[in-house]
Structures are given as C-alpha cells and as structure tokens.
Design an enzyme around this catalytic site. Structure first.
Site, PDB file in Angstrom:
ATOM      1  CB  ILE A 162      -0.977   0.030   1.187  1.00 41.53           C
ATOM      2  CG1 ILE A 162      -0.238  -0.035   2.532  1.00 41.53           C
ATOM      3  CG2 ILE A 162      -1.998  -1.102   1.068  1.00 41.53           C
ATOM      4  CD1 ILE A 162      -1.147   0.237   3.732  1.00 41.53           C
ATOM      5  CE1 TYR A 196       1.207   3.001   5.960  1.00 43.91           C
ATOM      6  CE2 TYR A 196       3.097   4.225   5.122  1.00 43.91           C
ATOM      7  CZ  TYR A 196       1.828   4.212   5.677  1.00 43.91           C
ATOM      8  OH  TYR A 196       1.188   5.398   5.965  1.00 43.91           O
ATOM      9  CE  LYS A 197       6.232   4.031  -3.933  1.00 39.26           C
ATOM     10  NZ  LYS A 197       5.711   3.982  -5.325  1.00 39.26           N
ATOM     11  CB  ALA A 198       6.271   5.821   4.098  1.00 37.50           C
TER      12      ALA A 198
END
Length: 295
Positions: A162, A196-198
């Site tokens: 995500i 998690y792509k931040a």
C-alpha cells in the site's frame, strides 16, 4: 484441476541482503506531463510512455530487486517481452487513478481489471495500491478499500503493497503535511498489508537529526516493513533519505523519479539510462545493503 500457488514472500522482491531496492515505472498521466514539461511535441502519445517504461525496465531491472509496472501502458509488454532481469521481481499496479479538479489523480479506487490470479500467472509477485489520505474524508472508506485489496492479493498468493499519499483536505485550508503523513501511518500502518510505501518526511530536506526523528515517528506507527518513495524528494538528496530512513527502521525504497526523471525527453533514452540512471540505482542499492549490514 486447479493447482494452488504458494504464497509469495518478501524475499522475492528484495535484494539478497533482505533490503528493498525497487524501481517504479507505473506513473501514468503524471509521466505524460513530465514529457510535456521536457518540451516534447504534444499531444504525448501513449507509445511514448510505453517505450520509455519498457526501455527503463529492461536497462534498470538488473539493478532493481523489483519493478512496479502498470496495466495501462507497460505490464503486458514487459511480460510478453521477458524484459525483466531474472533477479528482479514483478509488481503489478492495481490502482485506478481518477482525474478531477485539474489534477490527474484526484481519487483512487481498486482497478478490478487487474485480476490477481492472472497477474500471478504472468509472473507478478505483488500488487500495489495507491491510497489518497485526506483528513476530511472517511477513514472507514480507506480502510475498507485496503482490506479488500489485501484480500484480493492473498486470494492469489500475492504480496500486498500500500502507498498512502497525503493530500490537503477538500474543504478548508488547514493542512500540515508532516502531521498528515504520521496520521496516515497511524491509520493504515496496521492494516494487514505486507509492505508500506511511505512518503519521505520533510521531503528529504533539512538537518539529518530532524529527518531521523521524523522517520522514527513514522516507524513507530507502521507494523509492517516499510520503504520510502522518491516523489517530492530531490534526486540528489534521495540517497541520503534512504540511508536516514533505514537507520530509523525502514527497509529500503520503491522509487522512480529519483532514478530516471532526468532522462525523460532525452534524445537517446537508452544511453542516458545507462549513463545516468544505472549508476544512481546501483548506488541506491549499495546504500540499502550498507544499512542492512549495520543492523
């Protein structure tokens, strides 16, 4: 008889060190705008995007632990042409971008035309979903979409990635980007996705202690492994951003612009990718490995 596929593991999109050095070529209308800004004759045809994406994937994948591709312009071509290096995993973008209010991505929904079983059979190891986070929109809608996305991935044994990206509220002017990035992580960092792509805090700018502390705050809210993206971070600062984020708990990066943006619109794209983008991506991979080795 249907043969069940084993679930993919994060090691299939990671470097041997266990860190992630992943390349994104899934930009869509944003990439078209980049070509226009580079002075190319308009309208920018779809073929221009496809050719660039496929060429970038071919030349850069030997140095990327995975490549993220979109259905609209390049996923099928990458698969059909056996473009990726053997050590590079394939990730399918499973988000549908909805334009509005003068911007190419005003809202996002799951792209149901990206069938998990089909992309898995095509060689994908993961799917990715962009999640726009606005403080004045219902968090239950976001959480429900992420839950559905994770379930779709698991139905085919795919990893789920995500990508929460913060936006100003639709109503009012009260917007603190840094606090929004933390709020998005607090909301979605325990959503059950695999990765998690931040967004990089502070856009990667500022003193290292400030960046480290901001990344630690982000890390405290994310239960799964996380990586940073490069949009909004100057290319010459992205390597430092990766190093600092990893010292604060991140596991690598999934980035496009910091690697290849300066090549967009070049007269000889393959040569520029080899001369400019390959050294950048190779060095970023080294930074990831160095950070993992220090743990």
């Amino acid at each position: 008889m249907t043969i069940a596929l084993n679930a993919c593991s994060l090691s299939e999109i990671a470097r041997p060190s266990g860190g992630f050095a992943m390349l994104a070529v899934d930009q869509r209308e944003a990439m078209r705008l980049m070509f226009a800004a580079a002075g190319m004759p308009q309208p920018i045809e779809d073929k221009v995007l496809t050719d660039f994406k496929v060429t970038a994937a071919k030349i850069l994948s030997p140095y990327a632990s995975a490549v993220l591709a979109d259905r609209q312009y390049c996923f099928d071509q990458i698969v059909a042409g056996h473009i990726l290096a053997p050590q590079s995993g394939l990730i399918a973008a499973a988000d549908e971008f909805l334009p509005g209010n003068g911007i190419p991505v005003d809202a996002v929904r799951i792209d149901v035309s990206v069938d998990p079983a089909t992309v898995r059979k095509a060689g994908a190891r993961a799917m990715k979903l962009l999640v726009l986070w606005r403080s004045d929109e219902d968090p239950n809608d976001r959480l429900s979409m992420v839950s559905e996305f994770v379930a779709r991935c698991r139905s085919a044994g795919l990893l789920s990635i995500i990508e929460p990206v913060v936006r100003p509220p639709r109503h009012g002017w009260n917007f603190d980007r840094e606090e929004a990035v933390i709020a998005a992580a607090a909301e979605l960092g325990h959503s059950g996705a695999d990765l998690y792509k931040a967004e990089m805090p502070l856009g990667g700018k500022g003193a290292e202690p400030d960046l480290y502390n901001a990344c630690r705050r982000l890390n405290d809210h994310i239960a799964m492994p996380w990586v940073i993206l490069s949009s909004g971070v100057p290319a010459d600062l992205f390597g430092r951003s990766v190093r600092i984020a990893m010292s604060a708990g991140a596991s690598g990066f999934l980035a496009g612009r910091a690697v290849w943006a300066s090549v967009v619109g070049a007269g000889d794209v393959p040569t520029m990718l080899r001369d400019v983008a390959v050294p950048r991506l190779r060095r970023l991979g080294e930074i990831v490995d160095e950070a993992i080795a220090k743990r």
